[in-house]
Scaffold this motif. Structure first.
Motif, PDB file in Angstrom:
ATOM      1  N   ARG A  89       1.194  13.895   4.516  1.00 19.15           N
ATOM      2  CA  ARG A  89       1.177  12.629   5.234  1.00 19.15           C
ATOM      3  C   ARG A  89      -0.207  12.009   5.321  1.00 19.15           C
ATOM      4  NH1 ARG A  89       1.941  13.619  10.205  1.00 19.15           N
ATOM      5  NH2 ARG A  89       2.832  15.722  10.256  1.00 19.15           N
ATOM      6  N   GLU A  90      -1.242  12.826   5.119  1.00 20.87           N
ATOM      7  CA  GLU A  90      -2.609  12.372   5.353  1.00 20.87           C
ATOM      8  C   GLU A  90      -2.968  11.104   4.578  1.00 20.87           C
ATOM      9  OE1 GLU A  90      -5.987  15.299   6.508  1.00 20.87           O
ATOM     10  OE2 GLU A  90      -4.845  16.239   4.886  1.00 20.87           O
ATOM     11  N   ARG A  91      -2.559  11.042   3.313  1.00 22.56           N
ATOM     12  CA  ARG A  91      -2.950   9.897   2.487  1.00 22.56           C
ATOM     13  C   ARG A  91      -1.748   9.184   1.869  1.00 22.56           C
ATOM     14  NH1 ARG A  91      -7.922   9.053   1.174  1.00 22.56           N
ATOM     15  NH2 ARG A  91      -7.363   8.174  -0.845  1.00 22.56           N
ATOM     16  N   ILE A  92      -0.581   9.365   2.478  1.00 23.99           N
ATOM     17  CA  ILE A  92       0.625   8.846   1.837  1.00 23.99           C
ATOM     18  C   ILE A  92       0.660   7.315   1.773  1.00 23.99           C
ATOM     19  CG2 ILE A  92       2.098   8.781   3.902  1.00 23.99           C
ATOM     20  CD1 ILE A  92       4.325   9.938   2.027  1.00 23.99           C
ATOM     21  N   ILE A  93       0.122   6.642   2.773  1.00 23.09           N
ATOM     22  CA  ILE A  93       0.113   5.176   2.744  1.00 23.09           C
ATOM     23  C   ILE A  93      -0.737   4.681   1.583  1.00 23.09           C
ATOM     24  CG2 ILE A  93      -0.471   3.064   3.988  1.00 23.09           C
ATOM     25  CD1 ILE A  93       1.937   4.546   5.109  1.00 23.09           C
ATOM     26  N   ASN A 117       7.212  14.147  -1.198  1.00 21.40           N
ATOM     27  CA  ASN A 117       7.540  15.402  -1.898  1.00 21.40           C
ATOM     28  C   ASN A 117       7.681  15.209  -3.400  1.00 21.40           C
ATOM     29  OD1 ASN A 117       7.591  17.109   0.373  1.00 21.40           O
ATOM     30  ND2 ASN A 117       9.687  16.512   0.877  1.00 21.40           N
ATOM     31  N   LYS A 118       7.344  14.011  -3.878  1.00 20.25           N
ATOM     32  CA  LYS A 118       7.366  13.677  -5.312  1.00 20.25           C
ATOM     33  C   LYS A 118       8.756  13.787  -5.918  1.00 20.25           C
ATOM     34  CE  LYS A 118       2.510  14.845  -6.006  1.00 20.25           C
ATOM     35  NZ  LYS A 118       1.513  15.618  -6.791  1.00 20.25           N
ATOM     36  N   GLU A 119       9.779  13.526  -5.098  1.00 28.78           N
ATOM     37  CA  GLU A 119      11.142  13.499  -5.616  1.00 28.78           C
ATOM     38  C   GLU A 119      11.500  12.134  -6.175  1.00 28.78           C
ATOM     39  OE1 GLU A 119      14.199  15.588  -3.276  1.00 28.78           O
ATOM     40  OE2 GLU A 119      12.583  16.080  -1.871  1.00 28.78           O
ATOM     41  N   GLU A 179      10.072   3.655  -7.452  1.00 25.35           N
ATOM     42  CA  GLU A 179      11.401   3.914  -6.903  1.00 25.35           C
ATOM     43  C   GLU A 179      11.405   3.790  -5.380  1.00 25.35           C
ATOM     44  OE1 GLU A 179      13.279   6.932 -10.278  1.00 25.35           O
ATOM     45  OE2 GLU A 179      12.100   7.738  -8.624  1.00 25.35           O
ATOM     46  N   PHE A 180      10.313   4.224  -4.743  1.00 27.84           N
ATOM     47  CA  PHE A 180      10.222   4.088  -3.292  1.00 27.84           C
ATOM     48  C   PHE A 180      10.392   2.632  -2.877  1.00 27.84           C
ATOM     49  CE2 PHE A 180       7.814   2.907   0.454  1.00 27.84           C
ATOM     50  CZ  PHE A 180       8.302   3.794   1.400  1.00 27.84           C
ATOM     51  N   TRP A 181       9.657   1.738  -3.528  1.00 29.51           N
ATOM     52  CA  TRP A 181       9.716   0.328  -3.130  1.00 29.51           C
ATOM     53  C   TRP A 181      11.057  -0.298  -3.480  1.00 29.51           C
ATOM     54  CZ3 TRP A 181       6.764  -0.949   0.527  1.00 29.51           C
ATOM     55  CH2 TRP A 181       5.450  -0.460   0.640  1.00 29.51           C
ATOM     56  N   ARG A 182      11.678   0.139  -4.570  1.00 32.96           N
ATOM     57  CA  ARG A 182      13.001  -0.378  -4.911  1.00 32.96           C
ATOM     58  C   ARG A 182      14.053   0.070  -3.895  1.00 32.96           C
ATOM     59  NH1 ARG A 182      11.927   1.178 -11.086  1.00 32.96           N
ATOM     60  NH2 ARG A 182      10.865  -0.733 -11.736  1.00 32.96           N
ATOM     61  N   VAL A 183      13.995   1.348  -3.534  1.00 35.40           N
ATOM     62  CA  VAL A 183      14.937   1.869  -2.546  1.00 35.40           C
ATOM     63  C   VAL A 183      14.701   1.199  -1.194  1.00 35.40           C
ATOM     64  CG1 VAL A 183      15.584   3.923  -1.224  1.00 35.40           C
ATOM     65  CG2 VAL A 183      15.305   4.069  -3.703  1.00 35.40           C
ATOM     66  N   THR A 184      13.441   1.003  -0.829  1.00 36.10           N
ATOM     67  CA  THR A 184      13.106   0.334   0.418  1.00 36.10           C
ATOM     68  C   THR A 184      13.689  -1.085   0.455  1.00 36.10           C
ATOM     69  OG1 THR A 184      11.060   1.595   0.727  1.00 36.10           O
ATOM     70  CG2 THR A 184      11.187  -0.533   1.815  1.00 36.10           C
ATOM     71  N   TYR A 185      13.594  -1.787  -0.666  1.00 38.17           N
ATOM     72  CA  TYR A 185      14.141  -3.137  -0.750  1.00 38.17           C
ATOM     73  C   TYR A 185      15.654  -3.122  -0.536  1.00 38.17           C
ATOM     74  CZ  TYR A 185      15.380  -7.681  -2.756  1.00 38.17           C
ATOM     75  OH  TYR A 185      15.882  -8.944  -2.945  1.00 38.17           O
ATOM     76  N   ILE A 186      16.316  -2.145  -1.134  1.00 37.05           N
ATOM     77  CA  ILE A 186      17.772  -2.018  -0.994  1.00 37.05           C
ATOM     78  C   ILE A 186      18.147  -1.743   0.456  1.00 37.05           C
ATOM     79  CG2 ILE A 186      19.784  -0.612  -1.621  1.00 37.05           C
ATOM     80  CD1 ILE A 186      18.380  -0.186  -4.370  1.00 37.05           C
ATOM     81  N   ILE A 187      17.419  -0.827   1.096  1.00 35.38           N
ATOM     82  CA  ILE A 187      17.692  -0.501   2.498  1.00 35.38           C
ATOM     83  C   ILE A 187      17.539  -1.732   3.376  1.00 35.38           C
ATOM     84  CG2 ILE A 187      16.866   0.807   4.504  1.00 35.38           C
ATOM     85  CD1 ILE A 187      16.120   3.066   2.524  1.00 35.38           C
ATOM     86  N   GLU A 188      16.506  -2.519   3.105  1.00 32.66           N
ATOM     87  CA  GLU A 188      16.248  -3.712   3.911  1.00 32.66           C
ATOM     88  C   GLU A 188      17.331  -4.777   3.716  1.00 32.66           C
ATOM     89  OE1 GLU A 188      12.840  -7.193   4.500  1.00 32.66           O
ATOM     90  OE2 GLU A 188      12.630  -5.722   2.886  1.00 32.66           O
ATOM     91  N   LYS A 189      17.768  -4.985   2.485  1.00 37.45           N
ATOM     92  CA  LYS A 189      18.635  -6.133   2.170  1.00 37.45           C
ATOM     93  C   LYS A 189      20.131  -5.845   2.223  1.00 37.45           C
ATOM     94  CE  LYS A 189      15.068  -8.751   1.276  1.00 37.45           C
ATOM     95  NZ  LYS A 189      14.679  -9.837   2.209  1.00 37.45           N
TER      96      LYS A 189
END
Length: 205
Positions: free
Chosen positions: A82-86, A127-129, A134-144
């Motif tokens: 979590r230390e540098r994840i952002i 966890n590099k899964e 893909e993170f930003w695409r999935v985030t967009y889907i969750i939001e919309k």
């Protein structure tokens, strides 16, 4: 002020004891919220209380509730990850303010259950899964996408996208979960399998 909130958000995500605080505040009530208390231990909340000098509205309470759901799920990622994840979510050209963007997304989410999904997505990235893209695409889907349509993805393998009702199919296509294929071998709507698998197996399975 936005930069201060973004920095506070980064500091909150990387707290060593985030898991303990998240558990302590997971079932917070509006009365507790208005009295703040333990919430001040989270840098992002302390910064927000500084912004809300004229009183706290129900909308602010809903935002904090969603934020806490996100943090509770995010805390399952190890402190080291979590230390540098952002910073790892940032891209010099397109995503230079990941913390600011995530705060805006959390604010727009309909429910705490969506915020929880967003937290799970952060853990997958940590966890590099899944990749950053893909993170930003999935985030967009969750939001919309409405929550019932997200939950329906659990059975996507058994659903022919061409036969899905028009409204739901349009929603899936609009967020990138499917596309229209027209070539010599196939004509019709097809699922974006990788994104569907992320939801089916890793988020709602």
């Amino acid at each position: 002020m936005v930069n201060n909130l973004s920095e506070s958000f980064k500091n909150t995500i990387s707290l060593d004891n985030l898991g303990e605080i998240a558990k302590e505040t997971a079932e917070i009530t509006i009365d507790t919220f208005l009295k703040d208390g333990v919430l001040k231990e989270l840098p992002i909340v302390g910064s927000l209380f500084g912004v809300w000098k004229t009183g706290i509205a129900i909308r602010d309470y809903r935002f904090i509730s969603k934020l806490l759901s996100f943090l509770d799920e995010s805390s399952k990622l190890s402190f080291e990850k979590r230390e540098r994840i952002i910073e790892q979510l940032e891209d010099e050209e397109y995503q230079s303010e990941a913390g600011e963007k995530l705060l805006a997304i959390i604010d727009q989410l309909e429910t705490a259950s969506k915020a929880k999904l967003l937290g799970k997505t952060l853990v997958l990235f940590g966890n590099k899964e899944i990749t950053r893209e893909e993170f930003w695409r999935v985030t967009y889907i969750i939001e919309k996408l409405p929550m019932p349509d997200i939950l329906a993805l659990k059975e996507w393998r058994n659903i022919e996208l061409n036969l899905v009702e028009d409204v739901r199919r349009h929603l899936y296509l609009s967020v990138g979960l499917g596309w229209f294929v027209l070539d010599f071998s196939s004509t019709g709507f097809c699922w974006q399998e990788r994104l569907c698998e992320i939801f089916e197996v890793k988020l709602i399975g």
